[in-house]
Write an enzyme that holds these catalytic residues in place. Structure first.
Site, PDB file in Angstrom:
ATOM      1  N   LYS A 128     -17.575  -2.830  -2.590  1.00 18.96           N
ATOM      2  CA  LYS A 128     -16.665  -1.691  -2.723  1.00 18.96           C
ATOM      3  C   LYS A 128     -16.048  -1.759  -4.109  1.00 18.96           C
ATOM      4  O   LYS A 128     -15.404  -2.745  -4.463  1.00 18.96           O
ATOM      5  CB  LYS A 128     -15.580  -1.747  -1.645  1.00 18.96           C
ATOM      6  CG  LYS A 128     -14.661  -0.537  -1.646  1.00 18.96           C
ATOM      7  CD  LYS A 128     -13.731  -0.588  -0.441  1.00 18.96           C
ATOM      8  CE  LYS A 128     -12.861   0.653  -0.358  1.00 18.96           C
ATOM      9  NZ  LYS A 128     -12.037   0.658   0.865  1.00 18.96           N
ATOM     10  N   ASP A 182      -6.329   4.318   9.761  1.00 24.88           N
ATOM     11  CA  ASP A 182      -7.386   5.240   9.330  1.00 24.88           C
ATOM     12  C   ASP A 182      -8.635   5.078  10.203  1.00 24.88           C
ATOM     13  O   ASP A 182      -9.744   4.971   9.697  1.00 24.88           O
ATOM     14  CB  ASP A 182      -7.726   5.017   7.852  1.00 24.88           C
ATOM     15  CG  ASP A 182      -8.523   6.161   7.248  1.00 24.88           C
ATOM     16  OD1 ASP A 182      -8.510   7.277   7.808  1.00 24.88           O
ATOM     17  OD2 ASP A 182      -9.178   5.932   6.205  1.00 24.88           O
TER      18      ASP A 182
END
Length: 155
Positions: free
Chosen positions: A35, A127
């Site tokens: 990431k 989330d």
């Protein structure tokens, strides 16, 4: 993109502030999800701090239903997190294929187990969505993307 120690193979996905690549961690010869904070955010100390905080939160949550972090770093304004790679895709793909009731119940149990563990350690994910639920090679559901997670007080 050149991050020492990693060979980037392809883009896996992108979010609001980062892209995730399939890469090989060269010293261990394993696939990882890399990431990388997007370049427009990599000069902001606030974004870098949040990105590193995400890595530290995940690293504190060693659990089979939460993605593992292997490494974090900052190289030439590229801030990255190397994480466990899960080749089974995400829940979005599984929902399109269809799930029977037993699969849904098992999936719910796995996600709840990971969330419960995070809550016991003092974190709330904030989330949960199909794109943030990945599947391992053995079909285990794994929570990812703790980018907006928050610490909570645990009594």
């Amino acid at each position: 993109m050149n991050i020492p120690g990693y060979k980037v193979e392809r883009l896996l996905g992108r979010g609001a502030s980062a892209k995730v690549y399939l890469a090989q961690q060269l010293n261990l010869g394993r696939d990882v999800a890399l990431k990388v904070l997007s370049s427009e955010f990599s000069t902001s100390q606030d974004y870098i701090k949040r990105f590193i905080r995400e890595a530290k939160i995940i690293a504190a949550l060693s659990h089979p239903n939460i993605v593992a972090v292997y490494d974090i770093g900052l190289v030439e304004n590229a801030c990255y997190i190397a994480m466990e790679y899960h080749p089974g895709g995400d829940l979005n793909s599984r929902l399109k294929e269809g799930l029977d009731l037993d699969e849904k119940l098992d999936l719910f149990k796995q996600i709840a187990t990971g969330l419960h563990f995070a809550h016991q350690k003092g974190y709330v994910h904030r989330d949960i969505k199909p794109a943030n639920i990945l599947f391992s090679h053995d079909n285990r559901a794994v929570l990812s993307d703790f980018g907006i997670a928050r610490a909570i007080e645990v009594n």
